[in-house]
Design a protein around this motif. Structure first.
Motif, PDB file in Angstrom:
ATOM      1  N   PHE A 128       0.845  -1.201   0.000  1.00 56.99           N
ATOM      2  CA  PHE A 128       0.000   0.000   0.000  1.00 56.99           C
ATOM      3  C   PHE A 128       0.879   1.249   0.000  1.00 56.99           C
ATOM      4  O   PHE A 128       0.649   2.185  -0.772  1.00 56.99           O
ATOM      5  N   ILE A 129       1.886   1.268   0.867  1.00 55.85           N
ATOM      6  CA  ILE A 129       2.802   2.413   0.939  1.00 55.85           C
ATOM      7  C   ILE A 129       3.529   2.604  -0.386  1.00 55.85           C
ATOM      8  O   ILE A 129       3.656   3.728  -0.883  1.00 55.85           O
ATOM      9  N   ARG A 130       3.963   1.496  -0.986  1.00 56.90           N
ATOM     10  CA  ARG A 130       4.683   1.563  -2.264  1.00 56.90           C
ATOM     11  C   ARG A 130       3.802   2.136  -3.379  1.00 56.90           C
ATOM     12  O   ARG A 130       4.262   2.948  -4.179  1.00 56.90           O
ATOM     13  N   THR A 131       2.551   1.723  -3.431  1.00 54.63           N
ATOM     14  CA  THR A 131       1.692   2.113  -4.560  1.00 54.63           C
ATOM     15  C   THR A 131       0.923   3.408  -4.339  1.00 54.63           C
ATOM     16  O   THR A 131       0.680   4.140  -5.294  1.00 54.63           O
ATOM     17  N   LYS A 132       0.563   3.701  -3.079  1.00 52.34           N
ATOM     18  CA  LYS A 132      -0.308   4.868  -2.839  1.00 52.34           C
ATOM     19  C   LYS A 132       0.329   5.952  -1.983  1.00 52.34           C
ATOM     20  O   LYS A 132      -0.238   7.018  -1.817  1.00 52.34           O
ATOM     21  N   GLY A 133       1.489   5.653  -1.406  1.00 54.35           N
ATOM     22  CA  GLY A 133       2.190   6.662  -0.609  1.00 54.35           C
ATOM     23  C   GLY A 133       1.871   6.575   0.873  1.00 54.35           C
ATOM     24  O   GLY A 133       0.822   6.074   1.275  1.00 54.35           O
ATOM     25  N   ILE A 134       2.785   7.094   1.663  1.00 59.41           N
ATOM     26  CA  ILE A 134       2.663   6.999   3.105  1.00 59.41           C
ATOM     27  C   ILE A 134       1.516   7.854   3.647  1.00 59.41           C
ATOM     28  O   ILE A 134       0.838   7.464   4.596  1.00 59.41           O
ATOM     29  N   GLU A 135       1.273   9.002   3.057  1.00 58.53           N
ATOM     30  CA  GLU A 135       0.187   9.855   3.548  1.00 58.53           C
ATOM     31  C   GLU A 135      -1.159   9.160   3.377  1.00 58.53           C
ATOM     32  O   GLU A 135      -1.988   9.168   4.292  1.00 58.53           O
ATOM     33  N   SER A 136      -1.374   8.533   2.222  1.00 61.46           N
ATOM     34  CA  SER A 136      -2.624   7.794   1.990  1.00 61.46           C
ATOM     35  C   SER A 136      -2.725   6.604   2.928  1.00 61.46           C
ATOM     36  O   SER A 136      -3.808   6.302   3.451  1.00 61.46           O
ATOM     37  N   PHE A 137      -1.610   5.927   3.147  1.00 60.04           N
ATOM     38  CA  PHE A 137      -1.615   4.787   4.060  1.00 60.04           C
ATOM     39  C   PHE A 137      -1.988   5.247   5.467  1.00 60.04           C
ATOM     40  O   PHE A 137      -2.826   4.641   6.129  1.00 60.04           O
ATOM     41  N   TYR A 138      -1.375   6.330   5.918  1.00 57.00           N
ATOM     42  CA  TYR A 138      -1.664   6.821   7.261  1.00 57.00           C
ATOM     43  C   TYR A 138      -3.141   7.196   7.403  1.00 57.00           C
ATOM     44  O   TYR A 138      -3.789   6.822   8.383  1.00 57.00           O
ATOM     45  N   ASP A 139      -3.663   7.914   6.422  1.00 53.34           N
ATOM     46  CA  ASP A 139      -5.073   8.308   6.463  1.00 53.34           C
ATOM     47  C   ASP A 139      -5.987   7.091   6.511  1.00 53.34           C
ATOM     48  O   ASP A 139      -6.999   7.093   7.206  1.00 53.34           O
ATOM     49  N   MET A 140      -5.627   6.046   5.787  1.00 52.33           N
ATOM     50  CA  MET A 140      -6.448   4.832   5.721  1.00 52.33           C
ATOM     51  C   MET A 140      -6.469   4.101   7.060  1.00 52.33           C
ATOM     52  O   MET A 140      -7.494   3.594   7.488  1.00 52.33           O
ATOM     53  N   GLN A 141      -5.361   4.063   7.762  1.00 50.62           N
ATOM     54  CA  GLN A 141      -5.297   3.257   8.981  1.00 50.62           C
ATOM     55  C   GLN A 141      -5.404   4.058  10.271  1.00 50.62           C
ATOM     56  O   GLN A 141      -5.544   3.471  11.344  1.00 50.62           O
ATOM     57  N   ALA A 142      -5.351   5.373  10.206  1.00 46.30           N
ATOM     58  CA  ALA A 142      -5.362   6.207  11.417  1.00 46.30           C
ATOM     59  C   ALA A 142      -6.607   5.942  12.265  1.00 46.30           C
ATOM     60  O   ALA A 142      -7.723   5.869  11.761  1.00 46.30           O
ATOM     61  N   GLY A 143      -6.377   5.765  13.528  1.00 51.32           N
ATOM     62  CA  GLY A 143      -7.480   5.595  14.465  1.00 51.32           C
ATOM     63  C   GLY A 143      -7.985   4.171  14.596  1.00 51.32           C
ATOM     64  O   GLY A 143      -8.822   3.871  15.437  1.00 51.32           O
ATOM     65  N   LYS A 144      -7.485   3.268  13.763  1.00 47.34           N
ATOM     66  CA  LYS A 144      -7.915   1.873  13.848  1.00 47.34           C
ATOM     67  C   LYS A 144      -7.135   1.168  14.951  1.00 47.34           C
ATOM     68  O   LYS A 144      -5.950   1.454  15.148  1.00 47.34           O
ATOM     69  N   PRO A 145      -7.773   0.252  15.666  1.00 46.25           N
ATOM     70  CA  PRO A 145      -7.029  -0.507  16.665  1.00 46.25           C
ATOM     71  C   PRO A 145      -5.907  -1.284  16.016  1.00 46.25           C
ATOM     72  O   PRO A 145      -6.031  -1.746  14.871  1.00 46.25           O
ATOM     73  N   ARG A 146      -4.821  -1.421  16.712  1.00 43.12           N
ATOM     74  CA  ARG A 146      -3.667  -2.132  16.159  1.00 43.12           C
ATOM     75  C   ARG A 146      -3.868  -3.639  16.149  1.00 43.12           C
ATOM     76  O   ARG A 146      -3.326  -4.353  15.340  1.00 43.12           O
TER      77      ARG A 146
END
Length: 147
Positions: A128-146
């Motif tokens: 995901f990071i490779r194809t969409k970038g770290i900012e998009s990855f962070y936005d997608m997973q932010a706030g989700k339980p680990r």
């Protein structure tokens, strides 16, 4: 969110250090400390409650786990604090001069010896990071339980 802020939260593998049970500044540690404080000397009440509710017989174990979470000491993987012994990413990212595994030219590599579930997450995070970038990855997973 700015990349520098993201670097303060996400490990090189893509997992959110700030949500880890071992992260000293994370919500699990903070809320465990708050709950321990709120419970005060509940031990005496728990002993009485055992007569009515069987789970209270395990209050000592519950309190021990809360203390473990409350005493979290990790500053995050980027600071070398990872407690996972089979993780190469916590140091490899420096050697490879990248911020995240998914940004590395050798991704995916065989340096990590993650268990099967963690390996799948690492691959998915990196792709995901490779194809969409770290900012998009962070936005997608932010706030989700680990977990």
């Amino acid at each position: 969110m700015k990349r520098t802020e993201i670097l303060g939260k996400l490990a090189p593998c893509g997992l959110d250090c700030s949500c880890c049970a071992s992260f000293k500044g994370g919500p699990i540690a903070r809320q465990s400390r708050t709950l321990l404080e709120a419970l005060g000397d509940y031990q005496r009440m728990a002993q009485k409650m055992t007569a009515f509710f069987e789970p209270f017989a395990h209050f000592d174990s519950f309190q021990e786990i809360l203390r473990f979470f409350a005493d979290a000491k990790c500053d995050g993987c980027r600071s070398g604090g990872s407690r996972y012994p089979d993780c190469a990413a916590k140091s490899c990212f420096k050697e490879m001069k990248v911020d995240f595994c998914g940004e590395c030219k050798e991704f995916p590599c065989s340096r990590n010896r993650y268990n099967e579930d963690l390996h799948k997450r690492w691959l998915a995070n990196g792709e995901f990071i490779r194809t969409k970038g770290i900012e998009s990855f962070y936005d997608m997973q932010a706030g989700k339980p680990r977990y």
